[in-house]
Design a protein around this motif. Structure first.
Motif, PDB file in Angstrom:
ATOM      1  N   ARG A 113      -0.398  -2.917 -10.658  1.00 15.74           N
ATOM      2  CA  ARG A 113      -1.585  -3.590 -10.099  1.00 15.74           C
ATOM      3  C   ARG A 113      -1.158  -4.576  -9.011  1.00 15.74           C
ATOM      4  NH1 ARG A 113      -5.644  -4.643 -15.256  1.00 15.74           N
ATOM      5  NH2 ARG A 113      -6.096  -2.433 -15.644  1.00 15.74           N
ATOM      6  N   THR A 114      -0.653  -4.031  -7.937  1.00 19.33           N
ATOM      7  CA  THR A 114      -0.271  -4.811  -6.771  1.00 19.33           C
ATOM      8  C   THR A 114      -1.210  -4.428  -5.628  1.00 19.33           C
ATOM      9  OG1 THR A 114       1.281  -3.112  -6.038  1.00 19.33           O
ATOM     10  CG2 THR A 114       2.145  -4.839  -7.505  1.00 19.33           C
ATOM     11  N   PRO A 115      -1.303  -5.253  -4.584  1.00 19.51           N
ATOM     12  CA  PRO A 115      -2.193  -4.900  -3.467  1.00 19.51           C
ATOM     13  C   PRO A 115      -1.900  -3.512  -2.896  1.00 19.51           C
ATOM     14  CG  PRO A 115      -1.529  -7.188  -3.278  1.00 19.51           C
ATOM     15  CD  PRO A 115      -0.743  -6.616  -4.429  1.00 19.51           C
ATOM     16  N   ARG A 116      -0.645  -3.120  -2.856  1.00 17.24           N
ATOM     17  CA  ARG A 116      -0.321  -1.821  -2.271  1.00 17.24           C
ATOM     18  C   ARG A 116      -0.639  -0.653  -3.205  1.00 17.24           C
ATOM     19  NH1 ARG A 116       1.806   0.976   1.602  1.00 17.24           N
ATOM     20  NH2 ARG A 116       3.056   2.834   1.148  1.00 17.24           N
ATOM     21  N   HIS A 117      -0.460  -0.860  -4.497  1.00 18.66           N
ATOM     22  CA  HIS A 117      -0.515   0.295  -5.397  1.00 18.66           C
ATOM     23  C   HIS A 117      -1.668   0.289  -6.399  1.00 18.66           C
ATOM     24  CE1 HIS A 117       3.932   0.798  -4.360  1.00 18.66           C
ATOM     25  NE2 HIS A 117       3.321   1.892  -3.944  1.00 18.66           N
ATOM     26  N   GLU A 118      -2.497  -0.740  -6.425  1.00 19.30           N
ATOM     27  CA  GLU A 118      -3.570  -0.761  -7.432  1.00 19.30           C
ATOM     28  C   GLU A 118      -4.500   0.431  -7.291  1.00 19.30           C
ATOM     29  OE1 GLU A 118      -6.644  -3.781  -9.638  1.00 19.30           O
ATOM     30  OE2 GLU A 118      -5.699  -4.401  -7.754  1.00 19.30           O
ATOM     31  N   ALA A 119      -4.846   0.808  -6.057  1.00 17.78           N
ATOM     32  CA  ALA A 119      -5.719   1.967  -5.841  1.00 17.78           C
ATOM     33  C   ALA A 119      -4.921   3.263  -5.819  1.00 17.78           C
ATOM     34  CB  ALA A 119      -6.501   1.805  -4.538  1.00 17.78           C
ATOM     35  N   PHE A 120      -3.846   3.297  -5.033  1.00 13.16           N
ATOM     36  CA  PHE A 120      -3.078   4.534  -4.878  1.00 13.16           C
ATOM     37  C   PHE A 120      -2.412   4.951  -6.197  1.00 13.16           C
ATOM     38  CE2 PHE A 120       0.775   6.911  -3.611  1.00 13.16           C
ATOM     39  CZ  PHE A 120       0.180   7.907  -2.838  1.00 13.16           C
ATOM     40  N   GLY A 121      -1.978   3.981  -6.981  1.00 16.60           N
ATOM     41  CA  GLY A 121      -1.300   4.307  -8.233  1.00 16.60           C
ATOM     42  C   GLY A 121      -2.214   4.422  -9.436  1.00 16.60           C
ATOM     43  N   TRP A 122      -3.520   4.309  -9.218  1.00 21.96           N
ATOM     44  CA  TRP A 122      -4.468   4.342 -10.332  1.00 21.96           C
ATOM     45  C   TRP A 122      -4.338   5.617 -11.151  1.00 21.96           C
ATOM     46  CZ3 TRP A 122      -8.482   7.826 -11.164  1.00 21.96           C
ATOM     47  CH2 TRP A 122      -9.360   7.504 -12.202  1.00 21.96           C
TER      48      TRP A 122
END
Length: 322
Positions: free
Chosen positions: A189-198
């Motif tokens: 849950r980081t700005p870079r990966h919260e959406a892409f890594g969901w």
């Protein structure tokens, strides 16, 4: 179900591990998956895109990753099984997806460092297996980190790939390992990966659910077999503490191990200078040291040996049936 393949894989990996020379020559399937995940992250996860698009691209990345892992693995198993003694060859390949030996080695190194060279050496050793700030840890903190890693990775690194290999052969084991690697790299849950890594994070939680429960149960039964451990306390800790863990899965093996050994693990810790609050697993001693790591390793060997024995028994039963 691929009992024969899985049995060979467990016995080979438990006996030999992943040879360092082979790693130096061709690396490891986890490294291959990491290369692909990094490439997909670089290509698809653009900062300028809205969160909805990044989440969609994250789903696409997981689909590509699973296809690239499972299709070749399934084809390879089919080709190897067509050969004389092909199941042995397939099992040797499958052994690269399980981490019984390496897990023991890495956790035992923490105990050895504490015993022989003291706290600073223990901090260095535990930093190889946990992400928390090592300099913030005292002896008990180093010990907790090692035991938590042992319990969680018993589930993620051993029981889960074994379960999915049993269900779907090499394709199942390879698919699980690729997804678990994706979760460790982009499921944050980081700005870079919260959406892409969901997608990677949610799917990893789902596929680890059966293994985490099985891991907890294996530890409970192993505690009944190991002198000095308590299966009753292990079971009680699961039902009392596991649901309070930040992970929907890691609480099961961690609580079981803590309860069985009469200790407390997890709890607050620091990552990158930021304090993270977490519930304790187990209600036993918090003043723990290298001797407790050794006890946890013995319990791990009992639990892992029990799993191997069950799969070996299933394999022999299938062979005897014809």
């Amino acid at each position: 179900m691929a009992f024969d393949l899985t049995c060979v894989a467990l016995l080979v990996e438990g006996g030999a591990g992943y040879p360092p020379r082979l790693f130096a020559a061709i690396r490891h399937p986890v490294v291959w998956a990491g290369w692909l995940i990094s490439a997909l992250d670089h290509r698809l996860n653009r900062d300028a895109l809205p969160a909805s698009r990044r989440r969609a691209y994250g789903i696409l990345a997981v689909a590509i990753l699973l296809a690239c892992a499972m299709v070749p693995a399934g084809l390879l198993e089919g080709a190897l099984r067509a050969l004389p003694f092909g199941v042995v060859l397939a099992g040797i390949v499958g052994s690269s997806l399980i981490a019984q030996r390496s897990l023991y080695t890495h956790v035992a190194a923490v105990a050895q460092a504490l015993e022989q060279d003291g706290l600073e050496a223990g901090r260095v050793a535990v930093s190889h297996i946990v992400g928390r700030d090592p300099q913030s840890l005292d002896v008990a903190g180093v010990t907790r980190g090692a035991i938590e890693s042992l319990a969680e990775n018993f589930s993620d690194g051993i029981v889960a790939p074994t379960f999915w290999m049993l269900v779907a052969g090499l394709a199942g084991g390879a698919g699980y390992k690729a997804l678990n690697t994706a979760d460790s790299m982009i499921g944050h849950r980081t700005p870079r990966h919260e959406a892409f890594g969901w997608a990677a994070a949610r799917l990893d939680d789902l596929v680890n659910l059966p293994a985490s429960r099985l891991s907890g149960l294996l530890i409970v039964v192993a505690a009944a077999m190991m002198p000095g451990a308590s299966p009753q306390n292990a079971w009680r800790a699961i039902w009392r503490d596991a649901r309070h863990h930040r992970s929907p899965n890691a609480g099961w093996p961690e609580a079981a191990m803590a309860g069985a050994l009469g200790i407390s693990i997890a709890g607050p810790r620091s990552y990158g200078g930021v304090q993270a609050n977490a519930a304790y697993m187990g209600d036993g001693r918090r003043a723990i040291d290298a001797a407790d790591i050794r006890a946890a390793l013995r319990l791990y060997l009992w639990a892992d040996g029990l799993m191997v024995a069950l799969i070996l028994a299933g394999t022999l039963a299938i062979i005897a049936r014809g």
